[in-house]
Design an enzyme around this catalytic site. Structure first.
Site, PDB file in Angstrom:
ATOM      1  CG  HIS A  44      -1.883   1.088   1.295  1.00 36.37           C
ATOM      2  ND1 HIS A  44      -2.024   1.911   2.398  1.00 36.37           N
ATOM      3  CD2 HIS A  44      -2.800   1.507   0.388  1.00 36.37           C
ATOM      4  CE1 HIS A  44      -2.981   2.787   2.172  1.00 36.37           C
ATOM      5  NE2 HIS A  44      -3.465   2.574   0.959  1.00 36.37           N
ATOM      6  CG  HIS A  86      -3.875   8.702  -1.058  1.00 39.62           C
ATOM      7  ND1 HIS A  86      -4.585   9.573  -0.245  1.00 39.62           N
ATOM      8  CD2 HIS A  86      -4.662   7.611  -1.223  1.00 39.62           C
ATOM      9  CE1 HIS A  86      -5.745   9.024   0.072  1.00 39.62           C
ATOM     10  NE2 HIS A  86      -5.818   7.841  -0.506  1.00 39.62           N
TER      11      HIS A  86
END
Length: 279
Positions: A44, A86
């Site tokens: 991640h 992100h």
């Protein structure tokens, strides 16, 4: 006699009904096998327990640690360059400020990501998607999250062009995930061979919706996962990939997911997840 017979039938009816309910309850307490033989581990945003998220170094660590795929988020600059970031802005993870879509790549490269590991400040450039592909090529698998740009599906075409350039346009190398069906629909047209994952935001999961879509993989936040949901999706042959918003509870949540036979883990701690899954 007739009254007694009637009472007996009534009692038998309720016994059968109760047994049926008990049987249903037992069934729902048993997790069905996952769709895959071995659950997958997705790094991640890289190895965020070791280095700044979404950086080349973070992904190098993740690759060395044996993640099944490098998970990354795309944003598009003002001059239509895909970068790995992100957030909508660069405020949280870098020493700069501003919305990515309002900044050119030249502007972006003026700033660095900032982290703090073992009491030391760590800095590294904000990478473009192409720089990641130049670093790893086809030696790694990529799990790429697309999103809309100002409400429009704009990043999909340049993404597919880059995948073609680096010979990555195949499902064995790349999977696409998104909260946006609009983005996934465009990706399906441009790159029909890639596997697509429909993501659901925390608190927004809809089982009926997840079962009705054609996408082979469903992404769910761990707090929205339960055995009924997992079993229903597995019965339909859909993989379930789980992500975790709360870093403090991620390890305990991953243990729960193991008991439910989920098919993929978006993890911030690759070593922990590998040990959990006996990898």
């Amino acid at each position: 006699m007739k009254l007694l017979t009637r009472k007996i039938w009534i009692v038998l009816f309720f016994i059968v009904l109760l047994l049926g309910l008990i049987g249903f309850d037992i069934k729902e307490k048993e997790a069905l096998p996952g769709v895959v033989d071995k659950p997958k581990i997705f790094a991640h945003r890289g190895a965020t327990d070791s280095f700044n998220e979404s950086t080349i170094t973070s992904y190098k660590i993740a690759a060395k640690n044996g993640a099944d795929a490098l998970e990354l988020d795309l944003r598009m600059t003002e001059d239509d360059v895909l970068i790995i970031m992100h957030d909508e802005t660069i405020d949280r993870t870098t020493n700069g400020k501003g919305k990515v879509s309002d900044l050119s790549l030249k502007d972006i490269k003026k700033y660095e990501t900032i982290g703090n590991y073992n009491g030391k400040t760590t800095k590294e450039a904000i990478p473009t998607l192409e720089e990641l592909f130049q670093t790893f090529g086809d030696t790694q698998r990529y799990y790429i999250e697309t999103r809309l740009v100002n409400g429009e599906a704009m990043m999909e075409k340049p993404l597919v062009n880059l995948l073609k350039t680096y010979n990555l346009l195949e499902k064995e190398k790349v999977a696409i995930q998104s909260f946006s069906e609009k983005s996934l629909e465009k990706m399906a047209k441009l790159a029909p061979d890639l596997r697509l994952t429909l993501l659901f935001k925390k608190g927004k999961f809809n089982l009926k919706k997840a079962l009705s879509v054609d996408y082979p993989v469903i992404g769910i936040e761990s707090s929205d996962v339960n055995i009924k949901t997992i079993n229903a999706l597995h019965k339909q042959g859909k993989e379930v990939h789980v992500f975790f918003y709360d870093a403090d509870t991620m390890e305990s949540e991953q243990k729960k997911m193991k008991a439910l036979n989920v098919d993929g883990y978006f993890t911030d701690n690759i070593s922990f997840t590998k040990e959990l899954l006996n990898r």
